[in-house]
Design an enzyme around this catalytic site. Sequence first.
Site, PDB file in Angstrom:
ATOM      1  N   ASN A  11       0.858  -1.190   0.000  1.00 12.99           N
ATOM      2  CA  ASN A  11       0.000   0.000   0.000  1.00 12.99           C
ATOM      3  C   ASN A  11       0.891   1.236   0.000  1.00 12.99           C
ATOM      4  O   ASN A  11       1.481   1.586   1.021  1.00 12.99           O
ATOM      5  CB  ASN A  11      -0.886  -0.037   1.258  1.00 12.99           C
ATOM      6  CG  ASN A  11      -1.717   1.222   1.407  1.00 12.99           C
ATOM      7  OD1 ASN A  11      -1.846   2.013   0.477  1.00 12.99           O
ATOM      8  ND2 ASN A  11      -2.284   1.397   2.594  1.00 12.99           N
ATOM      9  N   TRP A  12       0.962   1.880  -1.168  1.00 10.44           N
ATOM     10  CA  TRP A  12       1.881   3.023  -1.291  1.00 10.44           C
ATOM     11  C   TRP A  12       1.313   4.287  -0.649  1.00 10.44           C
ATOM     12  O   TRP A  12       2.021   5.283  -0.512  1.00 10.44           O
ATOM     13  CB  TRP A  12       2.197   3.292  -2.771  1.00 10.44           C
ATOM     14  CG  TRP A  12       2.936   2.178  -3.458  1.00 10.44           C
ATOM     15  CD1 TRP A  12       3.273   0.951  -2.939  1.00 10.44           C
ATOM     16  CD2 TRP A  12       3.440   2.189  -4.796  1.00 10.44           C
ATOM     17  NE1 TRP A  12       3.946   0.202  -3.876  1.00 10.44           N
ATOM     18  CE2 TRP A  12       4.071   0.939  -5.034  1.00 10.44           C
ATOM     19  CE3 TRP A  12       3.429   3.120  -5.840  1.00 10.44           C
ATOM     20  CZ2 TRP A  12       4.664   0.606  -6.247  1.00 10.44           C
ATOM     21  CZ3 TRP A  12       4.019   2.800  -7.050  1.00 10.44           C
ATOM     22  CH2 TRP A  12       4.634   1.549  -7.258  1.00 10.44           C
ATOM     23  N   LYS A  13       0.033   4.265  -0.294  1.00  8.06           N
ATOM     24  CA  LYS A  13      -0.637   5.436   0.299  1.00  8.06           C
ATOM     25  C   LYS A  13      -0.428   6.667  -0.585  1.00  8.06           C
ATOM     26  O   LYS A  13      -0.353   6.544  -1.803  1.00  8.06           O
ATOM     27  CB  LYS A  13      -0.147   5.673   1.731  1.00  8.06           C
ATOM     28  CG  LYS A  13      -0.130   4.398   2.558  1.00  8.06           C
ATOM     29  CD  LYS A  13       0.033   4.648   4.023  1.00  8.06           C
ATOM     30  CE  LYS A  13       0.264   3.333   4.738  1.00  8.06           C
ATOM     31  NZ  LYS A  13       0.037   3.404   6.158  1.00  8.06           N
ATOM     32  N   HIS A  97      -9.569   0.638   4.816  1.00 12.14           N
ATOM     33  CA  HIS A  97      -8.246   0.848   5.411  1.00 12.14           C
ATOM     34  C   HIS A  97      -8.389   1.798   6.609  1.00 12.14           C
ATOM     35  O   HIS A  97      -9.198   2.723   6.580  1.00 12.14           O
ATOM     36  CB  HIS A  97      -7.267   1.424   4.377  1.00 12.14           C
ATOM     37  CG  HIS A  97      -5.860   1.453   4.897  1.00 12.14           C
ATOM     38  ND1 HIS A  97      -5.399   2.466   5.693  1.00 12.14           N
ATOM     39  CD2 HIS A  97      -4.844   0.567   4.779  1.00 12.14           C
ATOM     40  CE1 HIS A  97      -4.144   2.202   6.041  1.00 12.14           C
ATOM     41  NE2 HIS A  97      -3.783   1.057   5.495  1.00 12.14           N
ATOM     42  N   GLU A  99      -6.798   4.251   7.623  1.00 11.13           N
ATOM     43  CA  GLU A  99      -6.691   5.698   7.364  1.00 11.13           C
ATOM     44  C   GLU A  99      -7.970   6.231   6.729  1.00 11.13           C
ATOM     45  O   GLU A  99      -8.348   7.377   6.944  1.00 11.13           O
ATOM     46  CB  GLU A  99      -5.451   5.975   6.498  1.00 11.13           C
ATOM     47  CG  GLU A  99      -4.185   5.831   7.335  1.00 11.13           C
ATOM     48  CD  GLU A  99      -2.999   5.210   6.631  1.00 11.13           C
ATOM     49  OE1 GLU A  99      -2.941   5.242   5.391  1.00 11.13           O
ATOM     50  OE2 GLU A  99      -2.123   4.670   7.338  1.00 11.13           O
ATOM     51  N   GLU A 169      -5.292  -5.290  10.713  1.00 16.02           N
ATOM     52  CA  GLU A 169      -4.283  -4.251  10.890  1.00 16.02           C
ATOM     53  C   GLU A 169      -4.588  -3.467  12.158  1.00 16.02           C
ATOM     54  O   GLU A 169      -5.415  -2.537  12.136  1.00 16.02           O
ATOM     55  CB  GLU A 169      -4.306  -3.294   9.704  1.00 16.02           C
ATOM     56  CG  GLU A 169      -4.075  -3.961   8.375  1.00 16.02           C
ATOM     57  CD  GLU A 169      -3.611  -2.935   7.354  1.00 16.02           C
ATOM     58  OE1 GLU A 169      -2.421  -2.980   7.019  1.00 16.02           O
ATOM     59  OE2 GLU A 169      -4.402  -2.087   6.933  1.00 16.02           O
ATOM     60  N   GLY A 175       2.226   2.265  10.575  1.00 18.05           N
ATOM     61  CA  GLY A 175       3.099   3.417  10.373  1.00 18.05           C
ATOM     62  C   GLY A 175       3.782   3.898  11.643  1.00 18.05           C
ATOM     63  O   GLY A 175       4.355   4.983  11.675  1.00 18.05           O
ATOM     64  N   SER A 215       3.410  -2.158  10.360  1.00 18.97           N
ATOM     65  CA  SER A 215       4.867  -2.114  10.493  1.00 18.97           C
ATOM     66  C   SER A 215       5.527  -3.461  10.207  1.00 18.97           C
ATOM     67  O   SER A 215       6.474  -3.848  10.885  1.00 18.97           O
ATOM     68  CB  SER A 215       5.266  -1.580  11.878  1.00 18.97           C
ATOM     69  OG  SER A 215       4.756  -0.270  12.054  1.00 18.97           O
ATOM     70  N   GLY A 236       2.828  -1.113   4.301  1.00 15.96           N
ATOM     71  CA  GLY A 236       2.829   0.303   3.948  1.00 15.96           C
ATOM     72  C   GLY A 236       4.248   0.771   3.687  1.00 15.96           C
ATOM     73  O   GLY A 236       4.799   0.596   2.603  1.00 15.96           O
ATOM     74  N   GLY A 237       4.873   1.353   4.717  1.00 14.55           N
ATOM     75  CA  GLY A 237       6.200   1.959   4.570  1.00 14.55           C
ATOM     76  C   GLY A 237       7.213   1.087   3.829  1.00 14.55           C
ATOM     77  O   GLY A 237       7.891   1.558   2.902  1.00 14.55           O
TER      78      GLY A 237
HETATM   79  C1  PEP Z   1      -0.771  -0.178   5.844  1.00 16.35           C
HETATM   80  O1  PEP Z   1      -0.779   0.880   5.261  1.00 16.35           O
HETATM   81  O2  PEP Z   1      -1.721  -0.962   5.657  1.00 16.35           O
HETATM   82  C2  PEP Z   1       0.332  -0.504   6.762  1.00 16.35           C
HETATM   83  C3  PEP Z   1       0.322  -1.654   7.386  1.00 16.35           C
HETATM   84  O3  PEP Z   1       1.323   0.432   6.900  1.00 16.35           O
HETATM   85  P1  PEP Z   1       2.766   0.219   7.623  1.00 16.35           P
HETATM   86  O4  PEP Z   1       3.341  -1.056   7.066  1.00 16.35           O
HETATM   87  O5  PEP Z   1       3.564   1.428   7.238  1.00 16.35           O
HETATM   88  O6  PEP Z   1       2.512   0.106   9.077  1.00 16.35           O
END
Ligand code: PEP
Length: 257
Positions: A11-13, A97, A99, A169, A175, A215, A236-237
């Site tokens: 997930n590049w957000k 998601h 966010e 999640e 994040g 994470s 994500g990251g």
């Molecule tokens: C996500 O965006 O779904 C996520 C898990 O982000 P991160 O890996 O940065 O925690």
Amino acid sequence: MTHRTPFVGGNWKMNTNAGEAQSLAKALTTHLSTDSGVEVAIYPPFVYLRELASVVAGSDISLGSQDAYFQDNGAFTGEISMSMLKDCAVKTVLTGHSERRHVIGENDMLVNKKTRAVLAAGLQAVLCIGETLEQRENGKTDAINEHQTRAGLEGVSKEQLSQIVIAYEPVWAIGTGKTATPQDAQNAHANIRGLIASMYDKQAAESIRIIYGGSMKPGNAGELMAMPDIDGGLIGGASLIADDFLSIIRAGLAQGV
Ligand code: PEP
């Protein structure tokens, strides 16, 4: 035991620019062998989908959308429909998601409408659920997961369930660099799988992929995905760094989920 193909999504957000998006997708297609044994998807920003469709064409990477609206067309300023996404060769869509729920303000009813529209369009929905830190500290993790799963899947038939991946999640882990312990994540996943068995049946529960997000990095992906009910990850990251994302995919493969 039912074999579940591991699923790893990036997930590049709201990250990357046009050049970075191209380079990242190209690096992944170059280094990911076809038939890797892991289902891999990337979720770039909307505006890069069309050009990335040609980068991933013929590779093992599916193109995904971070969101979508449930109506097909009309006066919905700023929204994107399933048919528009299909025009861009999108195969998979994130719904709910954290966010979108906690920053943008989506509620369970909207998440459900979106999830059903994704399925009706013949696409895959990755339904994201998970508790906040406050809910966790109040011992509500399983109750929140149950509530969001039931609400998200309302009106979804057993046949459609094969188009669903559930992403657990924990919001406090997204994040933040904090990760659920493999055992805590496993407990949550096992409860969600038990819930699917009670909502549908045992076979549905054994077939559905339940992936972890929060994470996940090359250093912890292996131990998380080694857990019996963790079938991959939503990243994500670490999905913005090709080498890290590729190592996580390899960790999924090594676990042979
Ligand atoms: C996500 O965006 O779904 C996520 C898990 O982000 P991160 O890996 O940065 O925690």
